[in-house]
Design an enzyme around this catalytic site. Structure first.
Site, PDB file in Angstrom:
ATOM      1  N   THR A   1      39.763 -42.598  73.442  1.00 23.59           N
ATOM      2  CA  THR A   1      38.774 -41.997  72.617  1.00 23.59           C
ATOM      3  C   THR A   1      39.578 -41.405  71.462  1.00 23.59           C
ATOM      4  OG1 THR A   1      40.088 -39.792  73.294  1.00 23.59           O
ATOM      5  CG2 THR A   1      38.712 -40.898  74.832  1.00 23.59           C
TER       6      THR A   1
ATOM      7  N   TYR B   1      50.532 -28.098  74.959  1.00 19.97           N
ATOM      8  CA  TYR B   1      49.298 -28.926  75.589  1.00 19.97           C
ATOM      9  C   TYR B   1      49.811 -28.608  76.965  1.00 19.97           C
ATOM     10  CZ  TYR B   1      46.099 -32.708  76.943  1.00 19.97           C
ATOM     11  OH  TYR B   1      45.101 -33.576  76.891  1.00 19.97           O
TER      12      TYR B   1
ATOM     13  N   ASP C   1      29.230 -28.856  69.795  1.00 21.93           N
ATOM     14  CA  ASP C   1      30.997 -29.130  68.798  1.00 21.93           C
ATOM     15  C   ASP C   1      30.997 -28.242  67.752  1.00 21.93           C
ATOM     16  OD1 ASP C   1      32.080 -31.722  69.822  1.00 21.93           O
ATOM     17  OD2 ASP C   1      33.223 -31.221  68.095  1.00 21.93           O
TER      18      ASP C   1
ATOM     19  N   LYS D   1      46.620 -27.433  79.352  1.00 21.43           N
ATOM     20  CA  LYS D   1      46.765 -27.477  80.834  1.00 21.43           C
ATOM     21  C   LYS D   1      46.285 -27.123  82.379  1.00 21.43           C
ATOM     22  CE  LYS D   1      43.810 -30.618  77.843  1.00 21.43           C
ATOM     23  NZ  LYS D   1      42.072 -30.709  78.028  1.00 21.43           N
TER      24      LYS D   1
ATOM     25  N   ILE E   1      43.226 -42.397  77.991  1.00 25.19           N
ATOM     26  CA  ILE E   1      41.713 -42.622  77.888  1.00 25.19           C
ATOM     27  C   ILE E   1      41.239 -43.027  76.001  1.00 25.19           C
ATOM     28  CG2 ILE E   1      39.548 -42.236  78.311  1.00 25.19           C
ATOM     29  CD1 ILE E   1      40.770 -41.971  80.833  1.00 25.19           C
TER      30      ILE E   1
HETATM   31  N1  NAD Z   1      41.637 -39.288  75.530  1.00 21.79           N
HETATM   32  C1  NAD Z   1      42.534 -38.882  76.491  1.00 21.79           C
HETATM   33  O1  NAD Z   1      43.883 -39.711  77.117  1.00 21.79           O
HETATM   34  C2  NAD Z   1      43.031 -37.662  77.090  1.00 21.79           C
HETATM   35  C3  NAD Z   1      44.126 -37.263  78.487  1.00 21.79           C
HETATM   36  C4  NAD Z   1      43.670 -36.435  79.124  1.00 21.79           C
HETATM   37  C5  NAD Z   1      42.915 -35.267  78.968  1.00 21.79           C
HETATM   38  N2  NAD Z   1      42.217 -35.258  77.680  1.00 21.79           N
HETATM   39  C6  NAD Z   1      41.023 -34.298  77.355  1.00 21.79           C
HETATM   40  O2  NAD Z   1      39.727 -34.868  77.386  1.00 21.79           O
HETATM   41  C7  NAD Z   1      39.077 -34.277  76.547  1.00 21.79           C
HETATM   42  C8  NAD Z   1      38.176 -34.703  75.346  1.00 21.79           C
HETATM   43  O3  NAD Z   1      39.031 -35.496  74.530  1.00 21.79           O
HETATM   44  P1  NAD Z   1      38.857 -36.547  73.862  1.00 21.79           P
HETATM   45  O4  NAD Z   1      39.870 -37.867  74.752  1.00 21.79           O
HETATM   46  O5  NAD Z   1      37.776 -37.124  73.586  1.00 21.79           O
HETATM   47  O6  NAD Z   1      39.188 -36.303  73.054  1.00 21.79           O
HETATM   48  P2  NAD Z   1      38.168 -36.125  71.037  1.00 21.79           P
HETATM   49  O7  NAD Z   1      39.019 -35.934  70.362  1.00 21.79           O
HETATM   50  O8  NAD Z   1      38.203 -37.540  71.156  1.00 21.79           O
HETATM   51  O9  NAD Z   1      37.520 -35.194  71.488  1.00 21.79           O
HETATM   52  C9  NAD Z   1      37.596 -34.115  71.394  1.00 21.79           C
HETATM   53  C10 NAD Z   1      36.024 -33.501  70.991  1.00 21.79           C
HETATM   54  O10 NAD Z   1      36.775 -31.511  70.942  1.00 21.79           O
HETATM   55  C11 NAD Z   1      35.637 -31.266  69.954  1.00 21.79           C
HETATM   56  N3  NAD Z   1      36.211 -29.968  69.468  1.00 21.79           N
HETATM   57  C12 NAD Z   1      37.879 -29.787  69.580  1.00 21.79           C
HETATM   58  N4  NAD Z   1      37.799 -28.195  69.574  1.00 21.79           N
HETATM   59  C13 NAD Z   1      37.278 -27.443  69.213  1.00 21.79           C
HETATM   60  C14 NAD Z   1      36.126 -26.661  68.715  1.00 21.79           C
HETATM   61  N5  NAD Z   1      37.532 -25.483  69.037  1.00 21.79           N
HETATM   62  N6  NAD Z   1      35.369 -25.818  69.228  1.00 21.79           N
HETATM   63  C15 NAD Z   1      34.139 -27.062  69.943  1.00 21.79           C
HETATM   64  N7  NAD Z   1      34.626 -28.601  69.950  1.00 21.79           N
HETATM   65  C16 NAD Z   1      35.593 -28.323  69.763  1.00 21.79           C
HETATM   66  C17 NAD Z   1      35.931 -32.605  68.969  1.00 21.79           C
HETATM   67  O11 NAD Z   1      35.463 -32.032  68.414  1.00 21.79           O
HETATM   68  C18 NAD Z   1      36.216 -34.023  69.440  1.00 21.79           C
HETATM   69  O12 NAD Z   1      34.554 -34.001  69.737  1.00 21.79           O
HETATM   70  C19 NAD Z   1      40.004 -33.214  75.746  1.00 21.79           C
HETATM   71  O13 NAD Z   1      39.290 -31.989  76.618  1.00 21.79           O
HETATM   72  C20 NAD Z   1      41.585 -33.852  76.003  1.00 21.79           C
HETATM   73  O14 NAD Z   1      42.469 -32.765  76.388  1.00 21.79           O
HETATM   74  C21 NAD Z   1      42.187 -36.129  77.316  1.00 21.79           C
END
Ligand code: NAD
Length: 249
Positions: free
Chosen positions: A191, A156, A36, A160, A189
């Site tokens: 988070t 975004y 991370d 994606k 989700i």
């Molecule tokens: N939570 C949702 O509703 C949702 C829905 C669809 C897709 N997603 C995707 O799921 C994945 C995880 O999302 P999440 O909800 O856990 O988000 P989150 O913000 O809780 O976690 C994302 C993590 O990615 C890390 N990160 C960001 N930029 C980075 C970089 N350049 N290098 C290394 N690490 C980096 C952050 O530090 C963080 O720990 C993402 O790709 C997000 O687009 C999430």
């Protein structure tokens, strides 16, 4: 345990879906490299080792090729191989509009850099050694935004959608080398990425799912375990919605 003996590299492991995935992989018997940009991925690795599992952490930026080289080299030096890559790190553009017209070039570059370029760099970094060792598995994280027009998610959605296309591309290029590549399109989700979203908006997101609730990060992790276990032997190149039935509405 379904991943015993596997070495898994998980990006975004400091929180959210990445953290839940790292913890679940460890419970399934994998050794986990928690990567991370935030140093607190170390606490995910610490929780795994305190529970008797095997893990280490690395601070890296998925948009930097040199960071990927360092991460994969360190993982291979320490554990001998990388069998599984969960390409989870991602961002949304919260610091301003993410519309086609309202986006700044800087915000486009940041979102597309993390959400698409980072995924490509990760695959580029691990696939050669996966081929050398006789195979491997990759799961990228896309979004329902790859399939739907959603307001204020222009960069975004573009990123994606690119992840879905790049997943197919990698799958077709490396299937003969026993490298299987899939991606997941999560619904909304629960988070930290949702921090700052108003409660009424969260209720709207929940009601877009047929099951009328938000998803949990562990429910995305469960799908990854399926891809990465023996149950995923015949799966490649696909985008799987994990979205509580949003995709059928
Ligand atoms: N939570 C949702 O509703 C949702 C829905 C669809 C897709 N997603 C995707 O799921 C994945 C995880 O999302 P999440 O909800 O856990 O988000 P989150 O913000 O809780 O976690 C994302 C993590 O990615 C890390 N990160 C960001 N930029 C980075 C970089 N350049 N290098 C290394 N690490 C980096 C952050 O530090 C963080 O720990 C993402 O790709 C997000 O687009 C999430």
């Amino acid at each position: 345990m379904r991943l015993t003996g596997k070495v898994a590299l998980v990006t975004g492991a400091a929180q959210g879906i990445g953290e839940a995935t790292a913890l679940r992989f460890a419970r399934e018997g994998a050794t986990v490299v928690c990567a991370d940009i935030q140093p607190c991925a170390q606490s995910t690795a610490d929780r795994i080792t305190q529970d008797g599992g095997s893990a280490s952490a690395i601070q890296m930026d998925t948009t930097k090729a040199a960071d990927w080289d360092r991460t994969v080299s360190e993982a291979r030096e320490r554990y001998g191989r990388v069998d599984l890559l969960a390409n989870i790190a991602g961002v949304v553009a919260l610091d301003g509009p993410d519309t086609v017209v309202g986006l700044t070039e800087e915000r486009w570059d940041h979102v597309v850099g993390v959400d698409l370029k980072g995924v490509w760099l990760g695959m580029r970094a691990v696939i050669p050694s996966m081929i050398e060792q006789g195979g491997g598995r990759i799961c990228n994280v896309a979004s329902m935004a790859a399939l739907r027009g959603l307001p204020n998610l222009a960069a975004y959605s573009a990123a994606k959608g690119g992840v879905a296309a790049l997943t197919r591309q990698a799958a077709i290029e490396y299937a003969a080398d026993n490298v299987l590549v899939n991606c997941i399109a999560p619904g909304t989700i629960d988070t930290p990425i949702l921090a700052g979203v108003q409660p009424q908006d969260l209720a709207t997101f929940a009601s877009s799912h047929a099951v009328n609730r938000l998803g949990q990060p562990g429910e995305v992790a469960a799908m990854m375990v399926h891809f990465f276990s023996d149950d995923g032997d015949f799966l490649t190149g696909q985008l799987y919605p994990v979205c509580g039935g949003w995709s059928i509405k």
